[in-house]
Scaffold this active site. Structure first.
Site, short mmCIF file in Angstrom:
data_model
loop_
_atom_site.label_atom_id
_atom_site.label_comp_id
_atom_site.label_asym_id
_atom_site.label_seq_id
_atom_site.Cartn_x
_atom_site.Cartn_y
_atom_site.Cartn_z
NE ARG A 158 32.50 6.73 8.09
CZ ARG A 158 31.93 7.69 8.86
NH1 ARG A 158 32.27 8.83 8.68
NH2 ARG A 158 31.28 7.17 9.66
CB SER A 209 29.28 2.08 9.15
OG SER A 209 28.53 2.63 10.24
CD GLU A 279 32.81 3.49 7.72
OE1 GLU A 279 31.84 4.11 7.61
OE2 GLU A 279 33.32 3.37 8.81
N1 EPU Z 1 18.21 3.21 9.40
C1 EPU Z 1 17.29 2.15 9.24
N2 EPU Z 1 17.29 0.98 9.57
C2 EPU Z 1 18.56 0.54 9.94
C3 EPU Z 1 19.48 1.41 10.15
C4 EPU Z 1 19.33 2.81 10.06
O1 EPU Z 1 16.13 2.57 8.48
O2 EPU Z 1 18.62 -0.59 10.07
C5 EPU Z 1 18.05 4.68 9.14
C6 EPU Z 1 17.88 5.48 10.40
O3 EPU Z 1 16.57 5.61 11.14
C7 EPU Z 1 18.34 6.83 9.96
C8 EPU Z 1 19.27 6.57 8.76
O4 EPU Z 1 19.22 5.07 8.45
O5 EPU Z 1 17.30 7.38 9.20
C9 EPU Z 1 20.71 6.73 9.30
O6 EPU Z 1 21.03 5.84 10.31
P1 EPU Z 1 22.05 6.45 11.57
O7 EPU Z 1 21.35 7.47 12.19
O8 EPU Z 1 22.16 5.10 12.27
O9 EPU Z 1 23.38 6.67 10.80
P2 EPU Z 1 24.16 6.00 9.95
O10 EPU Z 1 24.29 6.89 8.75
O11 EPU Z 1 24.01 4.50 9.86
C10 EPU Z 1 26.35 7.34 10.51
C11 EPU Z 1 27.98 6.81 10.66
C12 EPU Z 1 28.29 6.24 11.85
C13 EPU Z 1 28.24 7.14 12.98
C14 EPU Z 1 26.56 7.66 12.85
C15 EPU Z 1 26.47 8.61 13.76
C16 EPU Z 1 28.32 5.99 8.29
C17 EPU Z 1 28.40 4.52 7.29
N3 EPU Z 1 28.01 5.51 9.60
O12 EPU Z 1 25.62 5.96 10.84
O13 EPU Z 1 29.60 5.97 11.75
O14 EPU Z 1 28.57 6.66 14.28
O15 EPU Z 1 26.54 7.88 11.71
O16 EPU Z 1 27.03 9.71 13.64
O17 EPU Z 1 28.55 7.11 7.87
C18 EPU Z 1 30.98 3.79 11.57
O18 EPU Z 1 31.55 4.76 10.69
O19 EPU Z 1 31.52 2.77 11.82
C19 EPU Z 1 29.99 4.47 12.16
C20 EPU Z 1 29.53 3.81 13.29
#
Ligand code: EPU
Length: 300
Positions: A158, A209, A279
């Protein structure tokens, strides 16, 4: 020819969060030359694409901004695609798919545009801007229009050099890989399905996010563990299915959103001694309470 602009523009209808107020002046350049002209006359002007990752203050902004929405040229030469800063992610993903070129499937569900996506090295579904990026034309206050190579962009999670050196992305070039259209389409469908299952649609006003993932950790998981999904402030609340999304489904203000962000930040800091980094970008400056919250959240 004069550059298109609008004074005292109410930006609320354009923002993903459905917040915002009056912006003193909005410019819509149609070319790189017009951008250069605007930047020379307004050295501190701020530039935005589709405002999909930007929280705009409900009190508006007392300055001029550029929206790149009219910089939408796309050209394909062999495996290389060149896109203007204002090209929206889904449009670019679909256009290169039609030419049988793979590498930008992750952009299919992005509400943002190329300039912002390069600026923050957007990523999803195991693909990032930096994977296929070749070079970009950027504007530098000291050097004017410059071309930056992938190495010079210093991409990270990012992040890019554009953030630390205050560079504005005007156009970017990506080197893609030939693949069958059916395979590309299948990947895009799967990405859209993932998004539908894991993230709120724009029918629930949101900016994606809220916080970046801290190194080696997950903002969503940390926030979930402090009970974020039950939290709200004024007209905004945390989305019930993912703790790193704020949705504005009850006419909330930017102050509601910043206050809820501060609540989340404070609770994670207290429990884990981790300072989450936003972010989303903030545009404002007229509201004292918001300015105080921003000093802590954005460390400036
Ligand atoms: N999780 C929880 N509780 C929650 C949400 C998530 O325990 O309420 C856990 C999930 O189970 C998982 C981990 O956290 O083990 C990561 O969550 P997720 O797979 O949803 O991915 P993320 O890291 O939250 C990132 C990007 C997204 C992108 C997705 C898919 C960031 C901050 N976010 O989400 O990007 O779409 O991966 O690749 O890096 C954005 O930047 O706006 C965005 C949506």
């Amino acid at each position: 020819m004069s550059i298109i602009s609008e004074k005292n523009f109410d930006i609320r209808k354009l923002t993903s969060f459905k917040t915002g107020g009056i912006i003193k002046e909005v410019f819509y350049p149609e070319s790189i030359e017009e951008c250069e002209n605007i930047f020379k006359n307004h050295p501190s002007i701020k530039v935005f694409g589709n405002l999909s990752n930007t929280l705009v203050s409900s009190d508006g902004y007392d300055g001029a901004i550029v929206l790149t929405a009219k910089m939408t040229d796309i050209s394909i030469n062999g495996n290389t695609v060149t896109a203007g800063a204002g090209v929206k992610g889904p449009k670019l993903a679909q256009t290169v798919c039609e030419s049988g070129l793979s590498g930008l499937e992750f952009m299919i569900g992005f509400p943002g545009s190329v300039g912002g996506e390069v600026y923050m090295n957007a990523s999803a579904n195991s693909q990032a801007v930096s994977d296929t990026f070749v070079s970009a034309l950027c504007y530098s206050k000291t050097k004017g229009i410059i071309r930056l190579s992938k190495d010079e962009m210093r991409f990270g999670y990012r992040s890019s050099v554009c953030q630390s050196e205050d560079l504005i992305v005007l156009q970017a070039e990506f080197e893609l890989t030939p693949k069958s259209k059916d395979e590309i389409k299948a990947q895009m469908d799967s990405n859209l399905q993932f998004r539908k299952n894991h993230q709120p649609s724009l029918a629930l006003p949101n900016c994606g996010s809220i916080f970046k993932n801290p190194q080696g950790n997950s903002a969503g998981r940390l926030l979930d563990s402090i009970g974020a999904k039950t939290l709200s402030c004024g007209g905004v609340r945390i989305w019930e299915n993912h703790a790193n999304f704020i949705v504005n489904d009850n006419c909330g203000t930017s102050l509601d959103i910043l206050s809820l962000m501060f609540d989340l930040y404070s609770k994670v800091k207290e429990k884990y001694d981790i300072e989450l980094e936003p972010e989303i970008i903030f545009l404002g400056g007229k509201n004292e309470k918001e300015n105080e919250l921003c000093k802590i959240l954005y460390k400036k």
